[in-house]
Scaffold this motif. Sequence first.
Motif, PDB file in Angstrom:
ATOM      1  N   VAL B  22      27.959  31.606  33.670  1.00  9.71           N
ATOM      2  CA  VAL B  22      26.693  31.706  34.409  1.00  9.71           C
ATOM      3  C   VAL B  22      26.099  33.103  34.215  1.00  9.71           C
ATOM      4  CG1 VAL B  22      25.567  31.427  36.632  1.00  9.71           C
ATOM      5  CG2 VAL B  22      27.620  30.107  36.110  1.00  9.71           C
ATOM      6  N   PRO B  23      24.981  33.196  33.510  1.00 10.09           N
ATOM      7  CA  PRO B  23      24.334  34.496  33.347  1.00 10.09           C
ATOM      8  C   PRO B  23      23.886  35.053  34.706  1.00 10.09           C
ATOM      9  CG  PRO B  23      23.375  32.861  31.859  1.00 10.09           C
ATOM     10  CD  PRO B  23      24.255  32.117  32.816  1.00 10.09           C
ATOM     11  N   HIS B  24      23.935  36.348  34.838  1.00  6.56           N
ATOM     12  CA  HIS B  24      23.490  37.048  36.038  1.00  6.56           C
ATOM     13  C   HIS B  24      24.382  36.800  37.245  1.00  6.56           C
ATOM     14  CE1 HIS B  24      20.123  37.665  33.481  1.00  6.56           C
ATOM     15  NE2 HIS B  24      19.737  36.408  33.549  1.00  6.56           N
ATOM     16  N   LEU B  25      25.579  36.293  36.988  1.00  7.81           N
ATOM     17  CA  LEU B  25      26.554  36.174  38.075  1.00  7.81           C
ATOM     18  C   LEU B  25      27.251  37.529  38.153  1.00  7.81           C
ATOM     19  CD1 LEU B  25      28.810  33.094  38.582  1.00  7.81           C
ATOM     20  CD2 LEU B  25      29.698  35.361  38.985  1.00  7.81           C
ATOM     21  N   THR B  26      27.254  38.128  39.327  1.00  2.00           N
ATOM     22  CA  THR B  26      27.786  39.495  39.411  1.00  2.00           C
ATOM     23  C   THR B  26      29.209  39.550  39.937  1.00  2.00           C
ATOM     24  OG1 THR B  26      26.684  39.700  41.535  1.00  2.00           O
ATOM     25  CG2 THR B  26      25.532  40.591  39.645  1.00  2.00           C
ATOM     26  N   GLY B  27      29.674  38.493  40.536  1.00  2.00           N
ATOM     27  CA  GLY B  27      31.051  38.528  41.029  1.00  2.00           C
ATOM     28  C   GLY B  27      31.393  37.235  41.721  1.00  2.00           C
ATOM     29  N   SER B  28      32.689  37.024  41.900  1.00  2.00           N
ATOM     30  CA  SER B  28      33.109  35.829  42.617  1.00  2.00           C
ATOM     31  C   SER B  28      34.484  36.075  43.200  1.00  2.00           C
ATOM     32  CB  SER B  28      33.148  34.620  41.678  1.00  2.00           C
ATOM     33  OG  SER B  28      34.114  34.825  40.684  1.00  2.00           O
ATOM     34  N   LEU B  29      34.813  35.311  44.206  1.00  2.00           N
ATOM     35  CA  LEU B  29      36.149  35.399  44.770  1.00  2.00           C
ATOM     36  C   LEU B  29      36.548  34.059  45.362  1.00  2.00           C
ATOM     37  CD1 LEU B  29      36.085  35.751  48.182  1.00  2.00           C
ATOM     38  CD2 LEU B  29      35.016  37.871  47.494  1.00  2.00           C
ATOM     39  N   ALA B  30      37.855  33.812  45.273  1.00  2.00           N
ATOM     40  CA  ALA B  30      38.410  32.633  45.929  1.00  2.00           C
ATOM     41  C   ALA B  30      39.105  33.136  47.186  1.00  2.00           C
ATOM     42  CB  ALA B  30      39.405  31.935  45.016  1.00  2.00           C
ATOM     43  N   ALA B  31      38.819  32.480  48.298  1.00  2.00           N
ATOM     44  CA  ALA B  31      39.393  32.932  49.560  1.00  2.00           C
ATOM     45  C   ALA B  31      39.919  31.734  50.331  1.00  2.00           C
ATOM     46  CB  ALA B  31      38.334  33.653  50.392  1.00  2.00           C
ATOM     47  N   SER B  32      40.877  32.000  51.201  1.00  2.00           N
ATOM     48  CA  SER B  32      41.340  30.938  52.083  1.00  2.00           C
ATOM     49  C   SER B  32      40.269  30.719  53.142  1.00  2.00           C
ATOM     50  CB  SER B  32      42.665  31.320  52.729  1.00  2.00           C
ATOM     51  OG  SER B  32      42.472  32.427  53.571  1.00  2.00           O
ATOM     52  N   ALA B  33      40.325  29.568  53.772  1.00  2.00           N
ATOM     53  CA  ALA B  33      39.280  29.227  54.733  1.00  2.00           C
ATOM     54  C   ALA B  33      39.251  30.191  55.912  1.00  2.00           C
ATOM     55  CB  ALA B  33      39.485  27.805  55.226  1.00  2.00           C
ATOM     56  N   ASP B  34      40.375  30.859  56.166  1.00  2.00           N
ATOM     57  CA  ASP B  34      40.347  31.813  57.277  1.00  2.00           C
ATOM     58  C   ASP B  34      40.111  33.246  56.814  1.00  2.00           C
ATOM     59  OD1 ASP B  34      42.758  31.904  56.132  1.00  2.00           O
ATOM     60  OD2 ASP B  34      43.950  31.697  57.955  1.00  2.00           O
ATOM     61  N   GLY B  35      39.639  33.410  55.595  1.00  2.00           N
ATOM     62  CA  GLY B  35      39.083  34.704  55.224  1.00  2.00           C
ATOM     63  C   GLY B  35      39.988  35.653  54.471  1.00  2.00           C
ATOM     64  N   LEU B  36      41.092  35.154  53.901  1.00  2.00           N
ATOM     65  CA  LEU B  36      41.946  36.036  53.115  1.00  2.00           C
ATOM     66  C   LEU B  36      41.687  35.813  51.626  1.00  2.00           C
ATOM     67  CD1 LEU B  36      45.235  35.619  55.174  1.00  2.00           C
ATOM     68  CD2 LEU B  36      43.649  37.543  55.214  1.00  2.00           C
ATOM     69  N   VAL B  37      41.634  36.911  50.892  1.00  2.00           N
ATOM     70  CA  VAL B  37      41.336  36.820  49.463  1.00  2.00           C
ATOM     71  C   VAL B  37      42.517  36.199  48.720  1.00  2.00           C
ATOM     72  CG1 VAL B  37      40.799  38.134  47.387  1.00  2.00           C
ATOM     73  CG2 VAL B  37      39.851  38.845  49.578  1.00  2.00           C
ATOM     74  N   LEU B  38      42.251  35.199  47.912  1.00  2.00           N
ATOM     75  CA  LEU B  38      43.289  34.618  47.050  1.00  2.00           C
ATOM     76  C   LEU B  38      43.222  35.244  45.667  1.00  2.00           C
ATOM     77  CD1 LEU B  38      42.903  30.825  47.995  1.00  2.00           C
ATOM     78  CD2 LEU B  38      44.648  32.401  48.807  1.00  2.00           C
ATOM     79  N   ALA B  39      42.010  35.367  45.160  1.00  2.00           N
ATOM     80  CA  ALA B  39      41.783  36.029  43.875  1.00  2.00           C
ATOM     81  C   ALA B  39      40.352  36.518  43.864  1.00  2.00           C
ATOM     82  CB  ALA B  39      42.013  35.052  42.725  1.00  2.00           C
ATOM     83  N   GLU B  40      40.132  37.632  43.187  1.00  2.00           N
ATOM     84  CA  GLU B  40      38.761  38.151  43.182  1.00  2.00           C
ATOM     85  C   GLU B  40      38.380  38.732  41.833  1.00  2.00           C
ATOM     86  OE1 GLU B  40      37.704  41.664  43.529  1.00  2.00           O
ATOM     87  OE2 GLU B  40      39.502  42.733  44.143  1.00  2.00           O
ATOM     88  N   ASP B  41      37.113  38.547  41.520  1.00  2.00           N
ATOM     89  CA  ASP B  41      36.506  39.121  40.326  1.00  2.00           C
ATOM     90  C   ASP B  41      35.135  39.588  40.814  1.00  2.00           C
ATOM     91  OD1 ASP B  41      35.826  39.703  37.674  1.00  2.00           O
ATOM     92  OD2 ASP B  41      34.969  37.720  37.372  1.00  2.00           O
ATOM     93  N   ALA B  42      35.196  40.433  41.841  1.00  2.00           N
ATOM     94  CA  ALA B  42      34.003  40.642  42.659  1.00  2.00           C
ATOM     95  C   ALA B  42      33.073  41.732  42.151  1.00  2.00           C
ATOM     96  CB  ALA B  42      34.404  40.938  44.096  1.00  2.00           C
ATOM     97  N   GLY B  43      33.445  42.376  41.091  1.00  2.00           N
ATOM     98  CA  GLY B  43      32.519  43.327  40.473  1.00  2.00           C
ATOM     99  C   GLY B  43      32.027  44.427  41.391  1.00  2.00           C
ATOM    100  N   GLY B  44      32.946  45.086  42.068  1.00  2.00           N
ATOM    101  CA  GLY B  44      32.577  46.250  42.858  1.00  2.00           C
ATOM    102  C   GLY B  44      32.278  45.973  44.317  1.00  2.00           C
ATOM    103  N   VAL B  45      32.029  44.713  44.643  1.00  2.00           N
ATOM    104  CA  VAL B  45      31.790  44.388  46.044  1.00  2.00           C
ATOM    105  C   VAL B  45      33.139  44.340  46.772  1.00  2.00           C
ATOM    106  CG1 VAL B  45      30.940  42.599  47.613  1.00  2.00           C
ATOM    107  CG2 VAL B  45      29.719  43.104  45.510  1.00  2.00           C
ATOM    108  N   GLU B  46      33.136  44.767  48.005  1.00  2.00           N
ATOM    109  CA  GLU B  46      34.382  44.800  48.752  1.00  2.00           C
ATOM    110  C   GLU B  46      34.851  43.377  49.055  1.00  2.00           C
ATOM    111  OE1 GLU B  46      37.151  45.265  51.601  1.00  2.00           O
ATOM    112  OE2 GLU B  46      35.312  45.628  52.750  1.00  2.00           O
ATOM    113  N   ALA B  47      35.900  42.959  48.351  1.00  2.00           N
ATOM    114  CA  ALA B  47      36.304  41.553  48.392  1.00  2.00           C
ATOM    115  C   ALA B  47      36.840  41.122  49.760  1.00  2.00           C
ATOM    116  CB  ALA B  47      37.343  41.280  47.314  1.00  2.00           C
ATOM    117  N   GLU B  48      37.663  41.985  50.370  1.00  2.00           N
ATOM    118  CA  GLU B  48      38.269  41.598  51.651  1.00  2.00           C
ATOM    119  C   GLU B  48      37.198  41.352  52.710  1.00  2.00           C
ATOM    120  OE1 GLU B  48      39.622  43.978  49.784  1.00  2.00           O
ATOM    121  OE2 GLU B  48      41.521  42.978  49.329  1.00  2.00           O
ATOM    122  N   GLY B  49      36.245  42.281  52.755  1.00  2.00           N
ATOM    123  CA  GLY B  49      35.173  42.134  53.737  1.00  2.00           C
ATOM    124  C   GLY B  49      34.329  40.901  53.476  1.00  2.00           C
TER     125      GLY B  49
END
Lengths: 123, 222
Positions: B22-49
Motif C-alpha cells: 500500500v503506497p503512502h502507508l506509514t506504519g502498522s501494528l498488530a495489537a491484542s484487543a486489550d491494547g498490548l503490542v504483538l508486533a509493530e512496524d510503526a515507523g516512528g510512532v509510539e507503538a505502545e501508546g
Amino acid sequence: MANTEASLKEAMTIDGAIGAALVDYSSGMALGTIGGTKDLDLDVAAAGNTDVVRAKVRTMEHLGLQEEIEDVLITLGSQYHLIRLLTSASDNGLFLYLALDRGRANLAMARHQLKRIENQLEV
Amino acid sequence: MAPQPVALDELLDELRQLRARVPHLTGSLAASADGLVLAEDAGGVEAEGTAALTAAALGVALRLADVTGSGGFRELVLRGETGYVATYAAGPTAVLTVLAEPRANVGRLHLEARRAGVRIAELVHHGAVPATGRPLPEPGRTAGTRSPLPRRRPDSAQGPDAAGGSVPVGGPDPSTAAPAPPPPPGSATAPQARPSARTGVRRGGGAAETTAGSPVDGPRES
C-alpha cells in the motif's frame, strides 16, 4: 441532470457494458457501482484504477504538461476499460469507470455515450 | 498454548508486506484487543501508546456497533487533517492498526488491510503468538468482560421489572440504573435480559448480541 445511480444505470445500457463505477480518486473508494461479475470486483477496480489515474496525473506533472486528462482507454484481449474523468468544478476528483465486452462493444459509440453521461452527471 | 516466538517474525513479515503493498502507508501494528503490542512496524510512532488507544477506541466502537445493531466489529477508520488511522479486526483477540498519509488510496488500504487482518488472525489464532490478556468480548459475554458495558446491562436487565418496557429507550435515569448491580462475568445475564421487550428494540432481537465483538467474522468477507 442525472444523479449517480441514474448515470450508472445509463452506463449499463451502453452496448457491451459489463460493469461501471463512479470513483473518488482522492480516496480510491467507489461512490457507486453497477454490474460487475465474479471476475470483475468493482471495488478492487476502483482502487486499482485510482492508481492508474494518479500515476498519469503525476506523469503529466513531471512532463510539464499543463493539460487535463479527458479519458483513458485500456484495451484487453476480451474487454475495453474506459476511464473518464469528471470535469465540472463541483465533481472534481471523480472518474467514471466502464468495463466493456470487446466482442459486443462499439468503442467509438461507447466513448461518445460515456461523455454524454458525464456531462449530465451531477453528484 | 506455549508461546512460539517464531510466529512473531511472521507477524512482522505480514506488516512489512502490507507496507510494501500500500503506497503512502506509514506504519502498522498488530495489537491484542486489550491494547498490548504483538508486533509493530510503526515507523516512528509510539507503538505502545497507539495500541493502548486502539483498544480504547475499539471498546467504544464495539458498544456503538452493538447499540446500533450493526453487528460485529470489522473496522474503524479515522481521517485526520494529516493522515489516516484505521483499525481492522484480526480474529477475536487481535486487531491491526494502520497509519497512512492523507493521499493514501483508502480503497486499496481496505482491500489489503482486510486480507492482512485475516492472516494475522490465523497467526494469532493458532496460538503461535502468545494471546495476551483477555479476548474481545465473546457473544453473550459482552457485558461481563468489558468494564464500560455493564452500565447498559442493568438497564436492560431491569426491563421486565420496569412495567413492561415503558421506560424510554434512550438514556435510563441514572438514579434508577445505578443501584442495579453489574452482572457477574460470564453469567447467564444475557439470556435473562432477552425477554425484555426493550431489548429487542434496542438490539434487534439479540442478533447483534450474537455477533457483536466477534471480529473473527472478518475472514468471512474474503
